[in-house]
Scaffold this motif. Structure first.
Motif, PDB file in Angstrom:
ATOM      1  N   ILE A  84      59.383 -16.230   4.131  1.00  0.00           N
ATOM      2  CA  ILE A  84      58.596 -17.470   4.100  1.00  0.00           C
ATOM      3  C   ILE A  84      57.129 -17.167   4.394  1.00  0.00           C
ATOM      4  O   ILE A  84      56.807 -16.498   5.378  1.00  0.00           O
ATOM      5  CB  ILE A  84      59.129 -18.482   5.140  1.00  0.00           C
ATOM      6  N   GLU A  85      56.260 -17.654   3.527  1.00  0.00           N
ATOM      7  CA  GLU A  85      54.821 -17.547   3.730  1.00  0.00           C
ATOM      8  C   GLU A  85      54.276 -18.918   4.123  1.00  0.00           C
ATOM      9  O   GLU A  85      54.470 -19.892   3.389  1.00  0.00           O
ATOM     10  CB  GLU A  85      54.125 -17.050   2.465  1.00  0.00           C
ATOM     11  N   ILE A  86      53.623 -18.991   5.261  1.00  0.00           N
ATOM     12  CA  ILE A  86      53.032 -20.242   5.745  1.00  0.00           C
ATOM     13  C   ILE A  86      51.517 -20.181   5.551  1.00  0.00           C
ATOM     14  O   ILE A  86      50.867 -19.241   6.003  1.00  0.00           O
ATOM     15  CB  ILE A  86      53.339 -20.468   7.236  1.00  0.00           C
ATOM     16  N   ARG A  87      50.972 -21.207   4.903  1.00  0.00           N
ATOM     17  CA  ARG A  87      49.534 -21.276   4.687  1.00  0.00           C
ATOM     18  C   ARG A  87      49.056 -22.696   5.018  1.00  0.00           C
ATOM     19  O   ARG A  87      49.318 -23.638   4.268  1.00  0.00           O
ATOM     20  CB  ARG A  87      49.167 -20.924   3.237  1.00  0.00           C
ATOM     21  N   PHE A 105      50.626 -28.068   5.663  1.00  0.00           N
ATOM     22  CA  PHE A 105      50.708 -26.655   5.285  1.00  0.00           C
ATOM     23  C   PHE A 105      51.604 -26.482   4.063  1.00  0.00           C
ATOM     24  O   PHE A 105      52.410 -27.359   3.727  1.00  0.00           O
ATOM     25  CB  PHE A 105      51.252 -25.810   6.453  1.00  0.00           C
ATOM     26  N   ASP A 106      51.413 -25.357   3.380  1.00  0.00           N
ATOM     27  CA  ASP A 106      52.257 -24.975   2.254  1.00  0.00           C
ATOM     28  C   ASP A 106      53.226 -23.891   2.727  1.00  0.00           C
ATOM     29  O   ASP A 106      52.839 -22.976   3.466  1.00  0.00           O
ATOM     30  CB  ASP A 106      51.431 -24.444   1.091  1.00  0.00           C
ATOM     31  N   ALA A 107      54.470 -23.993   2.292  1.00  0.00           N
ATOM     32  CA  ALA A 107      55.481 -22.994   2.635  1.00  0.00           C
ATOM     33  C   ALA A 107      56.091 -22.451   1.352  1.00  0.00           C
ATOM     34  O   ALA A 107      56.609 -23.215   0.534  1.00  0.00           O
ATOM     35  CB  ALA A 107      56.566 -23.617   3.512  1.00  0.00           C
ATOM     36  N   GLU A 120      55.196 -27.887  12.566  1.00  0.00           N
ATOM     37  CA  GLU A 120      56.174 -26.806  12.485  1.00  0.00           C
ATOM     38  C   GLU A 120      56.960 -26.903  11.185  1.00  0.00           C
ATOM     39  O   GLU A 120      57.068 -27.972  10.585  1.00  0.00           O
ATOM     40  CB  GLU A 120      57.152 -26.902  13.670  1.00  0.00           C
ATOM     41  N   ILE A 121      57.503 -25.766  10.784  1.00  0.00           N
ATOM     42  CA  ILE A 121      58.406 -25.762   9.641  1.00  0.00           C
ATOM     43  C   ILE A 121      59.833 -25.810  10.182  1.00  0.00           C
ATOM     44  O   ILE A 121      60.183 -25.116  11.146  1.00  0.00           O
ATOM     45  CB  ILE A 121      58.209 -24.522   8.732  1.00  0.00           C
ATOM     46  N   ALA A 166      53.693 -23.870  12.540  1.00  0.00           N
ATOM     47  CA  ALA A 166      53.136 -23.615  11.209  1.00  0.00           C
ATOM     48  C   ALA A 166      51.658 -24.001  11.175  1.00  0.00           C
ATOM     49  O   ALA A 166      51.140 -24.395  10.129  1.00  0.00           O
ATOM     50  CB  ALA A 166      53.916 -24.389  10.157  1.00  0.00           C
TER      51      ALA A 166
END
Length: 217
Positions: free
Chosen positions: A82-85, A92-94, A112-113, A194
């Motif tokens: 998983i990439e968190i931006r 945020f984008d996941a 948070e994710i 996140a």
């Protein structure tokens, strides 16, 4: 971008169940034909064989369709990277990348994710047929640390489960007879902050889901 799985009816088990059902139906028809020709013994054998194959196909089809999208759980297993931006305040984008190369991107709101999964544990009788503890990712969502924010701010949640006519996890709750095969069904969830860029690894173990920072990130 989302790379979808093949539909449930293209799975090998579903195709196998359909083939068995077809053979069963043909045997029943052959039994009826034998009866009209005055061959009762041949009619009985073919009809019983056809009915047995049809029953097996129904059981196989129920399990294969109901567990479509589930994966066998053998040990500590990587489920997704998983990439968190972050894209703004509490946003945020996941990007989830699965071991088979599929990838999903979600825009989420929160601090948070959050990811959860469904787990199916089989009775010893079912394990004789090679069935093992299985899991399927269910949902991904944004989670706020504050309960007040959860109540008042936008909520974002997406399904991760494979599309199928029915889910054995849900079917088990309404069919007591399945308790002979399904020992337990339960959910597991994990969530981490996140609010900054991060690379994570989502794993599943016998105790549930685990989110960790990717080594070297």
């Amino acid at each position: 971008m989302t790379i979808n799985e093949a539909p449930w009816f293209q799975s090998p088990a579903a195709i196998g169940a359909a083939v068995l059902l077809l053979i069963g139906v043909l045997l029943v028809i052959a039994g009826a034909t034998a009866l009209f020709k005055g061959r009762p013994l041949r009619c009985t054998l073919r009809t019983l064989s056809g009915l047995v194959l049809a029953l097996i196909s129904v059981l196989l089809g129920t399990v294969s369709i109901g567990t479509y999208g589930y994966k066998a759980l053998t040990s500590d297993e990587l489920v997704a990277k998983i990439e968190i931006r972050p894209s703004g305040k509490q946003s945020f984008d996941a990007r989830l990348v699965y071991p088979d190369g599929r990838a999903d991107i979600f825009t989420l709101s929160g601090d948070e994710i959050y990811i959860d999964a469904r787990v199916l544990k089989w009775q010893p009788l079912a394990t004789l047929f090679g069935l093992r503890t299985m899991y399927e990712l269910d949902r991904v969502a944004g989670r706020y640390r504050s309960v007040e924010d959860e109540r008042n701010n936008p909520r974002t949640i997406y399904s991760l489960g494979a599309a199928k006519p029915f889910d054995l996890f849900t079917l088990r709750r309404g069919a007591a007879s399945l308790s002979r095969f399904v020992d337990a069904e339960y959910g597991s969830a994990a969530f981490v902050a996140a609010d900054k860029a991060a690379n994570l690894e989502l794993s599943v173990t016998a105790s549930g889901l685990i989110l960790r920072s990717k080594p070297g990130s």
